[in-house]
Design a protein around this motif. Structure first.
Motif, PDB file in Angstrom:
ATOM      1  N   ALA A  98       0.727  -1.081   0.043  1.00  0.00           N
ATOM      2  CA  ALA A  98      -0.075  -0.170  -0.034  1.00  0.00           C
ATOM      3  C   ALA A  98       0.917   1.136   0.042  1.00  0.00           C
ATOM      4  O   ALA A  98       1.957   1.222   0.297  1.00  0.00           O
ATOM      5  N   VAL A  99       0.664   2.332  -0.513  1.00  0.00           N
ATOM      6  CA  VAL A  99       0.893   3.940   0.005  1.00  0.00           C
ATOM      7  C   VAL A  99       1.267   4.231   0.834  1.00  0.00           C
ATOM      8  O   VAL A  99       0.705   4.286   2.162  1.00  0.00           O
ATOM      9  N   TRP A 100       2.493   3.871   1.365  1.00  0.00           N
ATOM     10  CA  TRP A 100       2.764   4.746   2.569  1.00  0.00           C
ATOM     11  C   TRP A 100       2.558   6.052   3.376  1.00  0.00           C
ATOM     12  O   TRP A 100       2.648   7.179   2.335  1.00  0.00           O
ATOM     13  N   GLY A 101       1.515   5.934   4.426  1.00  0.00           N
ATOM     14  CA  GLY A 101       1.526   7.289   5.042  1.00  0.00           C
ATOM     15  C   GLY A 101       0.105   7.486   5.035  1.00  0.00           C
ATOM     16  O   GLY A 101      -0.613   8.404   4.980  1.00  0.00           O
ATOM     17  N   CYS A 102      -0.771   6.180   4.155  1.00  0.00           N
ATOM     18  CA  CYS A 102      -1.527   6.811   3.426  1.00  0.00           C
ATOM     19  C   CYS A 102      -3.357   6.300   4.223  1.00  0.00           C
ATOM     20  O   CYS A 102      -2.413   5.977   5.490  1.00  0.00           O
ATOM     21  N   LEU A 103      -4.481   7.053   4.400  1.00  0.00           N
ATOM     22  CA  LEU A 103      -5.378   6.755   5.719  1.00  0.00           C
ATOM     23  C   LEU A 103      -5.732   5.424   5.464  1.00  0.00           C
ATOM     24  O   LEU A 103      -5.870   4.800   4.450  1.00  0.00           O
ATOM     25  N   ALA A 104      -5.621   4.566   6.723  1.00  0.00           N
ATOM     26  CA  ALA A 104      -6.104   3.052   6.969  1.00  0.00           C
ATOM     27  C   ALA A 104      -7.394   3.111   7.509  1.00  0.00           C
ATOM     28  O   ALA A 104      -7.479   4.003   9.016  1.00  0.00           O
ATOM     29  N   PHE A 105      -8.125   2.296   7.881  1.00  0.00           N
ATOM     30  CA  PHE A 105      -9.228   2.210   8.358  1.00  0.00           C
ATOM     31  C   PHE A 105      -8.840   0.973   9.342  1.00  0.00           C
ATOM     32  O   PHE A 105      -9.172   0.007   8.235  1.00  0.00           O
ATOM     33  N   ASN A 106      -8.781   0.242  10.458  1.00  0.00           N
ATOM     34  CA  ASN A 106      -8.391  -0.870  11.177  1.00  0.00           C
ATOM     35  C   ASN A 106      -9.745  -1.123  11.143  1.00  0.00           C
ATOM     36  O   ASN A 106     -10.622  -0.574  12.403  1.00  0.00           O
ATOM     37  N   VAL A 154      -7.851  -4.269   7.601  1.00  0.00           N
ATOM     38  CA  VAL A 154      -7.475  -3.308   7.145  1.00  0.00           C
ATOM     39  C   VAL A 154      -7.334  -2.196   5.437  1.00  0.00           C
ATOM     40  O   VAL A 154      -7.578  -3.826   4.359  1.00  0.00           O
ATOM     41  N   THR A 155      -8.361  -1.584   5.579  1.00  0.00           N
ATOM     42  CA  THR A 155      -8.931  -0.909   4.443  1.00  0.00           C
ATOM     43  C   THR A 155      -8.538   0.398   3.880  1.00  0.00           C
ATOM     44  O   THR A 155      -8.364   0.985   4.781  1.00  0.00           O
ATOM     45  N   PHE A 156      -7.681   0.391   2.719  1.00  0.00           N
ATOM     46  CA  PHE A 156      -6.748   2.213   2.149  1.00  0.00           C
ATOM     47  C   PHE A 156      -7.358   2.769   1.912  1.00  0.00           C
ATOM     48  O   PHE A 156      -7.806   2.580   0.871  1.00  0.00           O
ATOM     49  N   ASN A 157      -7.491   3.665   2.192  1.00  0.00           N
ATOM     50  CA  ASN A 157      -7.725   5.285   1.105  1.00  0.00           C
ATOM     51  C   ASN A 157      -6.189   5.914   0.628  1.00  0.00           C
ATOM     52  O   ASN A 157      -5.635   6.490   1.258  1.00  0.00           O
ATOM     53  N   GLU A 158      -5.818   5.806  -0.944  1.00  0.00           N
ATOM     54  CA  GLU A 158      -4.502   6.082  -1.195  1.00  0.00           C
ATOM     55  C   GLU A 158      -4.811   7.039  -1.705  1.00  0.00           C
ATOM     56  O   GLU A 158      -3.043   7.544  -2.242  1.00  0.00           O
ATOM     57  N   ARG A 159      -5.761   7.819  -1.734  1.00  0.00           N
ATOM     58  CA  ARG A 159      -5.623   9.492  -2.079  1.00  0.00           C
ATOM     59  C   ARG A 159      -5.545  10.414  -0.653  1.00  0.00           C
ATOM     60  O   ARG A 159      -5.317  11.714  -1.159  1.00  0.00           O
ATOM     61  N   GLU A 160      -5.820   9.793   0.579  1.00  0.00           N
ATOM     62  CA  GLU A 160      -5.909  10.924   1.559  1.00  0.00           C
ATOM     63  C   GLU A 160      -4.455  10.259   2.482  1.00  0.00           C
ATOM     64  O   GLU A 160      -4.288   9.263   2.499  1.00  0.00           O
ATOM     65  N   PHE A 161      -3.832  11.633   2.843  1.00  0.00           N
ATOM     66  CA  PHE A 161      -2.719  11.118   3.488  1.00  0.00           C
ATOM     67  C   PHE A 161      -3.220  11.625   4.817  1.00  0.00           C
ATOM     68  O   PHE A 161      -2.393  13.106   5.056  1.00  0.00           O
ATOM     69  N   PRO A 162      -3.276  11.315   6.368  1.00  0.00           N
ATOM     70  CA  PRO A 162      -3.581  12.405   7.754  1.00  0.00           C
ATOM     71  C   PRO A 162      -2.383  13.117   7.635  1.00  0.00           C
ATOM     72  O   PRO A 162      -2.865  14.069   8.614  1.00  0.00           O
ATOM     73  N   PHE A 163      -0.631  12.323   7.349  1.00  0.00           N
ATOM     74  CA  PHE A 163       0.169  13.925   7.424  1.00  0.00           C
ATOM     75  C   PHE A 163      -0.261  15.106   6.903  1.00  0.00           C
ATOM     76  O   PHE A 163       0.456  16.118   8.022  1.00  0.00           O
ATOM     77  N   ALA A 164      -0.745  15.350   6.144  1.00  0.00           N
ATOM     78  CA  ALA A 164      -0.924  16.464   5.974  1.00  0.00           C
ATOM     79  C   ALA A 164      -1.671  17.502   6.120  1.00  0.00           C
ATOM     80  O   ALA A 164      -2.019  18.375   5.757  1.00  0.00           O
ATOM     81  N   ASN A 165      -2.278  16.913   7.193  1.00  0.00           N
ATOM     82  CA  ASN A 165      -3.811  17.521   7.682  1.00  0.00           C
ATOM     83  C   ASN A 165      -3.209  18.364   8.727  1.00  0.00           C
ATOM     84  O   ASN A 165      -2.458  17.765   9.866  1.00  0.00           O
TER      85      ASN A 165
END
Length: 165
Positions: A98-106, A154-165
């Motif tokens: 998966a894309v590192w640092g992306c939003l993940a839903f546990n 886990v489900t990933f949203n590889e278009r959203e990066f929580p560190f950026a917020n």
């Protein structure tokens, strides 16, 4: 200054060591090229995720995880791990990349886990920070409270990066 124990190890395995003078790493082109690749991957992943530089350890481990599972050279079917473990072609039992640092839903209410109230959240938000190799599961950073989580669900949203917020 090289130990006799190390020399014996080399001799026993038929290894001919080649040494470089101290502080002349440029003489080892293969190692330098590999480190350039890893550092470039780390820089790209940190930048993509807008992550702080203090996350470099997680990025480093994930970059190596990816590199070790790629073919060693063009046209080669064996990975670096295959060569390390001296196997023809190793098992490809690893979790998805998966894309590192992306939003993940546990997923907290997975069919194999504990059951909760029907109206409770079925997942919690986290950040994907790597792979936990011993358990072959995803390594996530829970932002509230700050702690790491290991989960296979886990489900990933590889278009959203929580560190950026």
């Amino acid at each position: 200054a090289r130990s006799q124990k190390l020399r014996d190890y080399y001799t026993k395995r038929g290894i001919t060591p080649r040494y470089s003078p101290p502080y002349t790493q440029e003489l080892n082109g293969v190692a330098e090229a590999n480190m350039r690749t890893v550092v470039s991957m780390m820089r790209a992943m940190l930048s993509q995720a807008s992550a702080p530089k203090n996350m470099w350890g997680y990025v480093f481990k994930y970059a190596l995880y990816i590199i070790n599972r790629l073919p060693r050279t063009t046209g080669d079917n064996r990975t670096r791990l295959d060569y390390w473990y001296q196997r023809d072609k190793g098992p490809r039992q690893h979790v998805g990349i998966a894309v590192w640092g992306c939003l993940a839903f546990n997923h907290t209410n997975h069919p194999t886990g504990q059951h909760s109230d029907k109206l409770d959240d079925r997942s919690t938000r986290a950040i994907f920070i790597g792979i936990d190799e011993p358990t072959n599961a995803y390594l996530l950073l829970n932002t509230n409270p700050h702690r790491t989580i290991t989960s296979a669900h886990v489900t990933f949203n590889e278009r959203e990066f929580p560190f950026a917020n």
